[in-house]
Enzyme design. Structure first.
Site, short mmCIF file in Angstrom:
data_model
loop_
_atom_site.label_atom_id
_atom_site.label_comp_id
_atom_site.label_asym_id
_atom_site.label_seq_id
_atom_site.Cartn_x
_atom_site.Cartn_y
_atom_site.Cartn_z
N TYR A 135 10.08 19.26 -3.48
CA TYR A 135 10.94 18.08 -3.31
C TYR A 135 12.42 18.45 -3.21
CZ TYR A 135 6.96 15.04 -4.50
OH TYR A 135 5.76 14.38 -4.52
N LYS A 190 -2.25 25.46 -7.62
CA LYS A 190 -3.09 25.73 -6.44
C LYS A 190 -2.98 27.24 -6.18
CE LYS A 190 -5.63 24.19 -2.97
NZ LYS A 190 -6.99 23.69 -3.17
N ASP A 222 -6.99 20.23 -6.84
CA ASP A 222 -8.07 19.40 -6.27
C ASP A 222 -9.15 19.15 -7.32
OD1 ASP A 222 -8.31 22.15 -6.06
OD2 ASP A 222 -9.50 22.12 -4.24
N ASP A 246 3.47 14.30 -9.52
CA ASP A 246 3.75 12.98 -8.94
C ASP A 246 2.44 12.27 -8.64
OD1 ASP A 246 4.93 10.88 -7.67
OD2 ASP A 246 5.75 12.02 -5.99
N ASP A 250 0.31 9.27 -11.19
CA ASP A 250 0.01 7.92 -10.70
C ASP A 250 -1.49 7.63 -10.79
OD1 ASP A 250 2.60 7.26 -10.23
OD2 ASP A 250 2.29 6.65 -8.15
#
Ligand code: NAD
Length: 355
Positions: A135, A190, A222, A246, A250
């Protein structure tokens, strides 16, 4: 114990007012100072994060934040939009650690889209790195591809990167949080595909040496997403980077089915923090006196625990919220037939009575 109170936009002032009443009911010597932020900051001073608001936030020991976002300002240039205020505060105050508990009070198990036995009593904490990763990494942009199979075509690109200090400090906060809870930490990355993640895993494992009492495991993102939906109660604390955090936070929030219930904290290296509900300014219900103030009240409890080391007072507030739910008192967002529906202020009254 100076608290900067930044109510913001939409339902922000309504829900913050109830959290402030709860704090005042504790009879502690808090010093509260208010300032405008977001659309309210733009309306009053021409900027979503006016200099005086930023200065107040810097001077305070903790910040209680409502929400920002107002559709009247959606057409302003990006730096002037209300949402920029929260990004500015995170950057200026170096709030690099975002703590988001996903707690499902058993009384609300019916609100989740998952089966009650899968989620009832859920209590996990996601620790998300907030100021680094893809980001913020440079370079980034849209350009004509300089090479590769699509050379000459337009392409978008971003840079994922983490420095050792960034990983170490978020790992420390995560291990310390795990020590205060069930002593289990899952680091999500990852590492099978990304160098940044390989490095992340190496540093988290090194920091683990200082916290031998915590059981650490690593999951690929994942798989973590799958496990979060399959058996969310298996988790205690999850630590992860900005982008994975992020998304996962959520998803975890929605496991509980009630966004009006979820608090959050964003901390710097010395546990100074900004505390806010996980939801936004809810313009659709602003001014109606029906918003659920519990996420903000629970954020005030986190403020007491993390910035002022007052865990006993934080526990009192959390227990009071449990008592209120036990009595069947509900705002409209968590209401079920047969229970007593109340407005924002009455919910504040009920929590104070339970305290
Ligand atoms: P939102 O969280 O504001 O609202 C989503 C839905 O949940 C709405 O139907 C709303 O009525 C409901 N809701 C949210 N909080 C509630 C509460 N306490 N009680 C009862 N119902 C509640 O998300 P959105 O609609 O996508 O965004 C609205 C504005 O908020 C936008 O301007 C957005 O940019 C902003 N926003 C701000 C923050 C922040 O301040 N940190 C976070 C997210 C969104």
């Amino acid at each position: 114990m100076k608290i900067a109170v930044l109510p913001g936009d939409g339902i922000g002032p309504e829900i913050v007012a109830q959290a402030v009443r709860v704090l005042q009911a504790l009879d502690e010597p808090f010093e509260l100072e208010y300032a405008e932020v977001g659309g309210a900051g733009y309306a009053a001073h021409g900027h979503p994060l006016p200099p005086a608001t930023l200065q107040l936030a810097k001077d305070a020991d903790a910040i209680l934040f409502g929400a920002v976002g107002d559709f009247r300002y959606d057409n302003l240039a990006r730096p002037l939009r209300p949402e920029q205020a929260i990004l500015g505060l995170r950057q200026h105050l170096e709030l690099f650690a975002n703590l988001r508990p996903a707690i499902l009070y058993s009384q609300l198990a019916g609100a989740s889209t998952l089966k009650p036995d899968v989620v009832s009593g859920l209590n996990l904490l996601i620790v998300r790195e907030l100021t680094g990763d893809i980001y913020f990494g440079q370079p980034r942009g849209i350009r004509n591809a300089p090479d590769g199979p699509f050379a000459g075509e337009r392409e978008g690109f971003d840079t994922m990167r983490y420095a050792e200090t960034e990983v170490r400090r978020i790992a420390r906060i995560a291990f310390q949080s795990a020590m205060k809870r069930g002593k289990r930490l899952t680091s999500v990355d990852k590492a099978n595909v990304l160098e940044t993640s390989q490095f992340w895993r190496e540093i988290v494992s090194a920091v683990h040496q200082d916290y031998p009492d915590v059981k650490l495991d690593h999951l690929y993102v994942d798989n973590a997403a799958m496990q979060l939906v399959r058996a969310p109660k298996d988790f205690d604390v999850i630590v992860t980077g900005n982008m994975f955090g992020d998304i996962l936070s959520d998803a975890a929030a929605m496991l509980t089915g009630s966004i009006g219930m979820l608090p959050s904290a964003s901390l710097d290296a010395s546990n100074k923090g900004l505390y806010e509900p996980s939801h936004g300014s809810a313009p659709d219900i602003a001014g109606k006196g029906i918003a659920n103030p519990l996420a903000t009240i629970l954020s005030a409890a986190m403020l007491l625990r993390y910035s002022f080391n007052k865990s006993a007072q934080a526990d009192r507030i959390e227990r009071a919220v449990g008592t209120v739910l036990e009595k069947g008192i509900r705002t409209v967002d968590i209401h079920e037939p047969g229970l007593r529906q109340v407005g924002t202020r009455e919910m504040g009254d009920a929590v104070i009575a339970a305290l």
